[in-house]
Design a protein around this motif. Structure first.
Motif, mmCIF file in Angstrom:
data_model
loop_
_atom_site.group_PDB
_atom_site.id
_atom_site.type_symbol
_atom_site.label_atom_id
_atom_site.label_comp_id
_atom_site.label_asym_id
_atom_site.label_seq_id
_atom_site.Cartn_x
_atom_site.Cartn_y
_atom_site.Cartn_z
ATOM 1 N N UNK A 130 -20.372 33.887 59.970
ATOM 2 C CA UNK A 130 -19.142 34.651 60.157
ATOM 3 C C UNK A 130 -17.937 33.729 60.167
ATOM 4 N N UNK A 131 -16.765 34.330 60.194
ATOM 5 C CA UNK A 131 -15.490 33.609 60.198
ATOM 6 C C UNK A 131 -15.246 32.833 58.908
ATOM 7 N N UNK A 132 -15.935 33.196 57.851
ATOM 8 C CA UNK A 132 -15.716 32.523 56.565
ATOM 9 C C UNK A 132 -15.444 33.552 55.468
ATOM 10 N N UNK B 64 -9.673 29.836 63.487
ATOM 11 C CA UNK B 64 -9.832 30.595 62.252
ATOM 12 C C UNK B 64 -9.311 32.003 62.405
ATOM 13 N N UNK B 65 -9.617 32.595 63.552
ATOM 14 C CA UNK B 65 -9.172 33.971 63.810
ATOM 15 C C UNK B 65 -7.656 34.049 63.959
ATOM 16 N N UNK B 66 -7.133 33.075 64.692
ATOM 17 C CA UNK B 66 -5.695 33.043 64.949
ATOM 18 C C UNK B 66 -4.917 32.909 63.640
ATOM 19 N N UNK B 67 -5.392 32.023 62.776
ATOM 20 C CA UNK B 67 -4.691 31.753 61.524
ATOM 21 C C UNK B 67 -5.080 32.726 60.419
ATOM 22 N N UNK B 68 -6.153 33.440 60.659
ATOM 23 C CA UNK B 68 -6.599 34.416 59.668
ATOM 24 C C UNK B 68 -7.076 33.793 58.374
ATOM 25 N N UNK B 69 -7.657 32.621 58.471
ATOM 26 C CA UNK B 69 -8.190 31.989 57.261
ATOM 27 C C UNK B 69 -9.678 31.697 57.451
ATOM 28 N N UNK B 70 -10.298 31.379 56.338
ATOM 29 C CA UNK B 70 -11.705 31.008 56.360
ATOM 30 C C UNK B 70 -11.868 29.710 57.153
#
Ligand code: ZN
Ligand code: ZN
Length: 183
Positions: free
Chosen positions: A42-44, A90-96
């Motif tokens: 996840x987060x990717x 990653x979540x904060x910046x909204x990137x992979x």
């Protein structure tokens, strides 16, 4: 960096060349392979997810033995192998969290949602069982919940599959299921 826990990482030479079919748990039923196979990616972004899946499938995946430094917050908070930043960054910046580029990050379901999905999955399977077995299963599930087993999910699915298999035997249903990719 000391390597006292050296036994957790094992490199084994590849004995056989891959032909066409891959099922990495076929000759290797070790706990390590099992746990890698159940890695929740996840987060990717989709592309990075596929890269990681590929690594898992072909046993190239090397789990982190200790947290790595996040490129964003510079804390040792990266717990997922191949990620360059931690989940919160990653979540904060909204990137992979792996390539730091794509903004189309695949959904990262929290464990609660995972549980819900499992329930849906189980409901579907339950539908295929007759009433009597359904009750057997629900009893089993409640019991297992009370005991708070850590491997509850596996246990429950195993039980459900058992019931299902029995059911098929009784029906003498010889449906040939040769889906190699089901796990
Ligand atoms: Zn971070
Ligand atoms: Zn990516």
């Amino acid at each position: 960096m000391s390597c006292q826990k050296g036994s957790t990482v094992r490199t084994r030479p590849q004995k056989y060349k891959n032909r066409s079919v891959f099922k990495n748990s076929l000759h290797d039923t070790s706990q390590k392979t099992k746990s890698i196979n159940s890695t929740h990616i996840s987060h990717v972004c989709q592309r990075c997810k596929e890269i990681i899946e590929w690594k898992i499938r072909y046993k190239k995946y090397k789990p982190l033995t200790q947290p790595k430094k996040c490129v964003k917050c510079e804390q040792k908070t990266v717990k997922r192998a191949y990620h360059i930043m931690c989940d919160p960054c990653g979540q904060k910046l909204g990137v992979c969290s792996k390539c730091d580029k794509s903004k189309e990050v695949i959904e990262a379901p929290p464990s609660e949602k995972e549980q819900f999905q499992l329930d849906e999955e189980m409901k579907e399977m339950l539908k295929s069982l007759p009433e009597r077995k359904r009750r057997t299963f629900l009893r089993y599930m409640n019991k297992s919940k009370e005991e708070e087993k850590t491997d509850q999910k596996d246990d429950i699915l195993k039980k459900l599959n058992e019931l299902k298999v029995n059911e098929e035997e009784e029906d003498d249903d010889e449906e040939d299921d040769d889906d190699d990719f089901s796990e």
